[in-house]
Design an enzyme around this catalytic site. Structure first.
Site, PDB file in Angstrom:
ATOM      1  N   HIS A 206     -17.073   4.464  -1.075  1.00  0.00           N
ATOM      2  CA  HIS A 206     -16.074   4.039  -0.088  1.00  0.00           C
ATOM      3  C   HIS A 206     -15.506   5.255   0.660  1.00  0.00           C
ATOM      4  O   HIS A 206     -15.461   5.274   1.893  1.00  0.00           O
ATOM      5  CB  HIS A 206     -14.964   3.284  -0.822  1.00  0.00           C
ATOM      6  CG  HIS A 206     -13.845   2.794   0.039  1.00  0.00           C
ATOM      7  ND1 HIS A 206     -13.693   1.469   0.362  1.00  0.00           N
ATOM      8  CD2 HIS A 206     -12.816   3.445   0.640  1.00  0.00           C
ATOM      9  CE1 HIS A 206     -12.620   1.319   1.124  1.00  0.00           C
ATOM     10  NE2 HIS A 206     -12.062   2.518   1.311  1.00  0.00           N
ATOM     11  N   GLU A 207     -15.115   6.272  -0.085  1.00  0.00           N
ATOM     12  CA  GLU A 207     -14.459   7.419   0.561  1.00  0.00           C
ATOM     13  C   GLU A 207     -15.452   8.219   1.400  1.00  0.00           C
ATOM     14  O   GLU A 207     -15.130   8.663   2.498  1.00  0.00           O
ATOM     15  CB  GLU A 207     -13.787   8.318  -0.491  1.00  0.00           C
ATOM     16  CG  GLU A 207     -12.713   7.624  -1.320  1.00  0.00           C
ATOM     17  CD  GLU A 207     -11.659   6.906  -0.485  1.00  0.00           C
ATOM     18  OE1 GLU A 207     -11.389   7.354   0.650  1.00  0.00           O
ATOM     19  OE2 GLU A 207     -11.133   5.881  -0.946  1.00  0.00           O
TER      20      GLU A 207
ATOM     21  N   HIS B 255     -15.872   6.580   4.685  1.00  0.00           N
ATOM     22  CA  HIS B 255     -14.812   6.887   5.665  1.00  0.00           C
ATOM     23  C   HIS B 255     -15.181   8.122   6.470  1.00  0.00           C
ATOM     24  O   HIS B 255     -14.962   8.180   7.689  1.00  0.00           O
ATOM     25  CB  HIS B 255     -13.473   7.110   4.960  1.00  0.00           C
ATOM     26  CG  HIS B 255     -12.725   5.842   4.674  1.00  0.00           C
ATOM     27  ND1 HIS B 255     -12.507   4.871   5.624  1.00  0.00           N
ATOM     28  CD2 HIS B 255     -12.121   5.403   3.541  1.00  0.00           C
ATOM     29  CE1 HIS B 255     -11.805   3.871   5.075  1.00  0.00           C
ATOM     30  NE2 HIS B 255     -11.561   4.180   3.820  1.00  0.00           N
TER      31      HIS B 255
ATOM     32  N   TYR C 172      -7.566   3.556  12.704  1.00  0.00           N
ATOM     33  CA  TYR C 172      -7.102   3.014  11.425  1.00  0.00           C
ATOM     34  C   TYR C 172      -5.837   2.187  11.626  1.00  0.00           C
ATOM     35  O   TYR C 172      -4.757   2.525  11.132  1.00  0.00           O
ATOM     36  CB  TYR C 172      -6.864   4.184  10.467  1.00  0.00           C
ATOM     37  CG  TYR C 172      -6.977   3.814   8.996  1.00  0.00           C
ATOM     38  CD1 TYR C 172      -8.186   3.378   8.467  1.00  0.00           C
ATOM     39  CD2 TYR C 172      -5.876   3.918   8.152  1.00  0.00           C
ATOM     40  CE1 TYR C 172      -8.291   3.041   7.140  1.00  0.00           C
ATOM     41  CE2 TYR C 172      -5.975   3.593   6.819  1.00  0.00           C
ATOM     42  CZ  TYR C 172      -7.184   3.149   6.320  1.00  0.00           C
ATOM     43  OH  TYR C 172      -7.285   2.828   5.001  1.00  0.00           O
TER      44      TYR C 172
ATOM     45  N   GLU D 229     -12.072  -0.034   7.120  1.00  0.00           N
ATOM     46  CA  GLU D 229     -11.973  -0.254   5.675  1.00  0.00           C
ATOM     47  C   GLU D 229     -13.166  -1.067   5.160  1.00  0.00           C
ATOM     48  O   GLU D 229     -13.724  -0.786   4.096  1.00  0.00           O
ATOM     49  CB  GLU D 229     -10.674  -1.000   5.353  1.00  0.00           C
ATOM     50  CG  GLU D 229      -9.521  -0.098   5.017  1.00  0.00           C
ATOM     51  CD  GLU D 229      -9.840   0.792   3.823  1.00  0.00           C
ATOM     52  OE1 GLU D 229     -10.402   0.300   2.816  1.00  0.00           O
ATOM     53  OE2 GLU D 229      -9.560   1.990   3.908  1.00  0.00           O
TER      54      GLU D 229
ATOM     55  N   ASP E 228       0.784  -2.092   5.970  1.00  0.00           N
ATOM     56  CA  ASP E 228      -0.584  -1.606   5.727  1.00  0.00           C
ATOM     57  C   ASP E 228      -1.319  -1.311   7.041  1.00  0.00           C
ATOM     58  O   ASP E 228      -2.460  -1.707   7.225  1.00  0.00           O
ATOM     59  CB  ASP E 228      -1.335  -2.665   4.880  1.00  0.00           C
ATOM     60  CG  ASP E 228      -2.739  -2.220   4.487  1.00  0.00           C
ATOM     61  OD1 ASP E 228      -2.951  -1.010   4.311  1.00  0.00           O
ATOM     62  OD2 ASP E 228      -3.614  -3.097   4.363  1.00  0.00           O
TER      63      ASP E 228
ATOM     64  N   HIS F 152      -6.301  -2.991   4.792  1.00  0.00           N
ATOM     65  CA  HIS F 152      -6.921  -3.276   3.499  1.00  0.00           C
ATOM     66  C   HIS F 152      -6.936  -4.768   3.185  1.00  0.00           C
ATOM     67  O   HIS F 152      -7.392  -5.182   2.129  1.00  0.00           O
ATOM     68  CB  HIS F 152      -6.189  -2.549   2.363  1.00  0.00           C
ATOM     69  CG  HIS F 152      -6.330  -1.060   2.403  1.00  0.00           C
ATOM     70  ND1 HIS F 152      -5.419  -0.251   3.043  1.00  0.00           N
ATOM     71  CD2 HIS F 152      -7.289  -0.236   1.900  1.00  0.00           C
ATOM     72  CE1 HIS F 152      -5.800   1.015   2.917  1.00  0.00           C
ATOM     73  NE2 HIS F 152      -6.927   1.055   2.244  1.00  0.00           N
TER      74      HIS F 152
HETATM   75 ZN   LIG Z   1     -10.365   3.119   2.365  1.00  0.00          ZN
END
Ligand SMILES: [Zn+2]
Length: 996
Positions: A206-207, A210, A221, A230, A291, A296
């Site tokens: 996941h990271e 990004h 974002y 995301e 958020d 998310h």
């Molecule tokens: Zn994330």
């Protein structure tokens, strides 16, 4: 990197004794300078020994060990895995140079300074002892697997496709419960209890993703683009997990290894996330909302799309649409998502873009009518975006124009065919094309059929539209309704599109009128060729088109239309004009409409009718609206107070209280019609002030005073004009002769409602989360008193309410202690002068704000006729959201007739004005042109002087003979009040003269 200000690129050496023998035997010893040289390009790090006498190179020791070696790691979450490490000469560490420019993992040792990070070591490359940092190896292995996923599937060399070194930092801070990409590196905390670091495989994937998204679409974002950002990280995090562990060992959960599930791509609802666009659990995408606008949370929609596309499923979504998606597997679905993110999407892409370009990506990769294309589209339909995709070929098109009143006329065609590969267009005038979306220029007047033949390996289809294009001098011109403001057209025929044109969806946040008023017209026919406006129930309370039978929105409504309350196919306005009002809120737009209009000449006598903006008035000002049918060419109004007008829609000021009959005679070439409305307008104005004149001498100022039940405004003219000041007294400027001033009394009238009545607007009311100064915007159509508003307060405390004008100047502030509770009245009592572009908001300096507002459901404008129009909020979706200030109590100002008060200089002049009517007379008075002045023979009058109210001489007549009368020619005087002075040897005498 060490922040050493004295660092240089010049190497410093040390003197050493070294052997020049390659076997390192202690022979041939030489004195040499030893330099440690670190070069970036080409990359090398060597210790170089230079003979101190000769300068020749004695020996080089390469300090970079490219010998990456294979180790075995006991990882924190993923069991025993093979990793590649390097060797420092004494230890192995979590670095390698084989994948791109390297993969590296460091420990922050529970600190937060990247400069203090240390390598993670192992002595034998068998990373299984209890002293091994198992979460370090986790992040490291996860990064290697992510690199491999993108390289093996898509040939991508790290996140920038240029070998970007993938650095991970584990053990960030103390009990830090997150992982993040900061634009340069991945960072992992140890979790809430310090014992569940966020280094699981799917989170590493996941990271890293990004980072990849940063280098490609770079989706912002925030809001929908942030949710897509995301989601791509979840999609590839899960894909990396499936690929590294084997499909049967992976899962659709994010973060399950940590002991709690963060998200579930196969069932977003189970974790409070939406599985349908705008469906259950969908959260506000507004700037400032929770958020980053739900990045998310709303990611659940594309996550579920990906799950459906990989695995396949049948079901029913939150819109009630049944769906059936056949899974195409991880590799193909991943390739489609990857291509979408790399090639098509960009910073501000939203969900509609993600759908459209996912289908494009599938078309690029797998070709028309492939199961990949069909299921990509059907999976988007399943999550509430777009239509189901047909299996076979479907020909479909539209164009930006269907009619042109000027030749040549160029038409751009838009292709909406499905599953085609080859296209053949026939434009009907002999022209053809094989382009996907051709444009064609018509040069000969006529009406043309257009056909499109679509073929591909999966079939063929033809779409023929008969009489689709009409061009030439006799063809109707095309128009689009604006997104704001008002347009009037006088063509007898025309084609009207919504503001997205024929081919596109209409624009959100529109509020405009289009008036069709051809001259000499008896009626107008509207044909609705197509109509698709957002569903808003039977009242059309989201987007709508409203049709009025007449030249403005005060005319009678023929209906308020949207897709849930569609117009008839043909609508007739019996008036000589028709007004179309188009309103769309801040979200959701549809295809819109096409309306073909034609007008019919006047053919019979009118039917007179009219309305007004109000029936009772306390200030006397009334707007009248003609509503006559069949076409009127002249109008004759009688307002019942002796005044008349020939305007179509006159404005009239009633001066005297009473009930008035109003009459309209409408006339055209076929005859006349009379409409009388008895006691139609009731005028109840306040009692005018009483007051004191002032006696002064020329060259002095005077103080005039007034009293009444209201407050006062002072003027220097009896009607109209701008007031000089407000207050109970007026101090005049220096005056030279008798001067009149005029004062009116103003009292607030009855309470009237304004704005949204409460916070039940259809969207959930939500509590502001941050100091929020988002305003409501409003116009004051006339002066009014803003007495109070209602708010919904979460807590008690002082709040500062501000009204500012269009240039940002403060009109008034009121700090009010509002107690916790619903529907609290806040008394403001702010005088709002007539004007546009006012704002009301809460000052950020308020002790608390804590009020509820609505992010959806608003239906602007909120109008109090003749007084107030609240037309939008100041937020990102200004026409669908509503801020804080509900159920306004406003009061119009009731205005009396004006009382004349005089600053008199007559006494000082020695002759008292009008003291003795027999001495000095003017007649007729009032007059329009010639006035005769008469006086007693005993007065030896030498001059007659006329002054205006500013004291300036406008006419001077010398009397040469003994007389007792003279004619004053006032025919050149403008209307108003004058002073006529008789001047003798010894003094003078004055009288007022009114010229009408
Ligand atoms: Zn994330």
């Amino acid at each position: 990197e060490e922040s050493n200000p004295s660092a240089t690129y010049y190497p410093t050496g040390s003197l050493e004794i070294i052997t020049a023998d390659p076997s390192l035997a202690i022979i041939d010893l030489q004195l040499a300078w030893k330099f440690n040289i670190y070069a970036q390009e080409p990359m090398s790090r060597r210790e170089i020994y230079i003979n101190a006498g000769t300068g020749s190179v004695v020996f080089e020791d390469n300090l970079i060990h490219h010998a990456d070696s294979t180790g075995t790691a006991n990882t924190g979450y993923s069991g025993t895995q093979t990793i590649i490490t390097d060797y420092t000469g004494s230890q192995f560490r979590l670095r390698e140079s084989g994948r791109g420019n390297g993969v590296q993992t460091f420990s922050l040792n529970n600190g937060t300074s990247y400069g203090a990070a240390t390598d993670i070591f192992d002595n034998d490359n068998n990373w299984t002892s209890t002293s091994v940092d198992i979460f370090g190896t986790d992040a490291y292995w996860g990064t290697e697997m992510t690199y491999d996923y993108f390289f093996n599937n898509f040939g991508r060399n790290s996140i920038d496709n240029n070998g970007f070194t993938l650095r991970s930092y584990v053990h960030y801070g103390v009990n830090y419960a997150n992982a993040f990409w900061d634009g340069q590196r991945m960072t992992y905390g140890d979790g809430p209890g310090g014992n569940a670091p966020f280094t699981a495989l799917d989170i590493a994937g996941h990271e890293v993703t990004h980072g990849l998204t940063n280098f490609t679409s770079n989706l912002v974002y925030q809001g929908e683009s942030g949710a897509l950002n995301e989601s791509f990280s979840d999609i590839f995090g899960a894909s990396v997990e499936f690929e590294a562990l084997g499909f049967g060992n992976g899962d659709w959960l994010m973060g399950e290894d940590l002991g709690f599930i963060i998200r579930n791509m196969a069932d977003p609802n189970s974790q409070g996330d939406p599985d349908t666009y705008l469906g259950t659990n969908w959260t506000s995408t507004a700037i400032g909302a929770f958020d980053n606008g739900g990045v998310h949370i709303n990611s659940g929609v594309q996550n579920f799309w990906y799950y459906l596309l990989v695995v396949g499923e049948t079901g029913t979504n939150d819109n009630g649409d049944n769906f059936s998606v056949n899974g195409i597997g991880l590799a193909d679905a991943g390739a489609i998502a990857y291509r979408n993110n790399i090639v098509y999407l960009s910073v501000n892409s939203n969900y509609a873009d993600a759908r459209y370009f996912a289908i494009e990506s599938a078309l690029d990769l797998f070709g028309p009518c492939s199961p990949q294309v069909i299921n990509t589209a059907n999976a988007w339909h399943a999550v509430g975006i777009g239509e189901r995709f047909p299996d076979g070929v479907v020909a479909n098109y539209t164009s930006n124009s269907v009619s042109g009143c000027v030749l040549p006329h160029t038409v751009q065609f838009s292709n909406y065919s499905y599953n085609g590969a080859n296209y053949f267009w026939d434009f009907g005038d002999g022209g053809t094309s094989t382009a996907f979306e051709p444009s064609h220029t018509y040069t000969v007047a006529g009406t043309y059929d257009v056909s499109l033949l679509v073929t591909s390996p999966c079939g063929a289809d033809t779409e023929i539209q008969l009489s689709y294009i009409e061009v030439g001098p006799g063809a109707p011109c095309e128009y689009t309704i604006g997104s704001n403001g008002s347009t009037t057209e006088i063509e007898c025929t025309g084609v009207l599109f919504d503001n997205g044109g024929l081919a596109g969806d209409y624009q959100n946040s529109s509020n405009s009128t289009f008036i069709i008023a051809p001259p000499n017209t008896g009626s107008i026919t509207l044909e609705f060729v197509s109509f698709d406006v957002q569903n808003g129930g039977s009242n059309c309370n989201t987007d709508y088109l409203e049709v009025f039978e007449g030249p403005n929105t005060n005319s009678p409504s023929l209906g308020k239309f949207c897709s849930t309350n569609p117009p008839p196919s043909v609508l007739n306005s019996q008036s000589g004009a028709v007004t179309l009002k188009f309103f769309s809120n801040g979200t959701i737009s549809e295809d819109g409409f096409r309306i073909d209009w034609s007008c019919n000449a006047i053919s019979e006598e009118p039917v007179a009718d009219f309305s007004s903006n109000l029936l009772e008035t306390c200030n006397g000002m009334v707007n009248f609206y003609d509503q006559s049918l069949n076409g009127t060419t002249s109008w004759s109004w009688d307002f019942g107070d002796g005044n008349t007008s020939t305007d179509q829609n006159p404005v009239h000021l009633y001066v005297t209280n009473g009930a008035y009959n109003v009459t309209l005679v409408s006339t055209n070439q076929f005859g006349s019609s009379t409409e009388v409305k008895p006691s139609f307008i009731n005028v109840d104005r306040p009692i005018p002030p009483t007051g004191q004149n002032a006696n002064i001498c020329p060259g002095e100022t005077a103080v005039l005073t007034a009293s009444s039940a209201g407050f006062h405004r002072w003027y220097d003219v009896p009607f109209g004009g701008s007031y000089i000041q407000q207050g109970n007294s007026l101090t005049t400027p220096v005056i030279q002769s008798n001067t009149s001033y005029y004062v009116e009394s103003i009292i607030p009238g009855n309470s009237l409602d304004g704005g949204a009545p409460n916070f039940f607007l259809g969207g959930n009311p939500i509590l502001e989360e941050f100091p929020n100064t988002t305003p409501l915007y409003f116009d004051a159509l006339n002066d009014f008193l803003l007495h109070s508003v209602r708010v919904y307060a979460q807590s008690s405390g002082d709040r500062t309410f501000v009204v500012s004008n269009s240039s940002g100047g403060t009109v008034a502030t009121r700090t009010v202690n509002v107690q916790q509770g619903n529907y609290r009245e806040v008394v403001l009592d702010i005088n709002i002068p007539a004007g546009n572009g006012y704002r009301i908001y809460l000052a950020g300096s308020s002790d608390v704000i804590d009020l509820y507002y609505n992010t959806s459901g608003a239906n602007f404008p909120y109008e109090t006729p003749g007084l107030l129009s609240i037309y939008q909020s100041g937020g990102a979706n200004g026409l669908s959201e509503y801020y804080f200030f509900y159920d306004w109590d406003v009061k119009e100002y009731c205005v009396s007739d004006r009382t004349e008060l005089e600053a008199s200089t007559s006494i000082c002049l020695g002759i008292e004005e009008e003291s003795n009517g027999s001495v000095f007379e003017l007649y007729p008075n009032p007059s329009q042109d010639f006035v005769t002045a008469t006086w007693s023979e005993s007065l030896d009058v030498k001059q007659i002087i006329a002054y205006d109210l500013k004291g300036q001489i406008v006419q001077q007549t010398v009397i040469t003979q003994h007389a007792n009368s003279s004619e004053i020619n006032a025919s050149e005087f403008s209307k108003g009040v004058y002073l006529i002075e008789l001047r003798t040897e010894t003094g003078s005498q004055m009288k007022r003269l009114i010229i009408q």
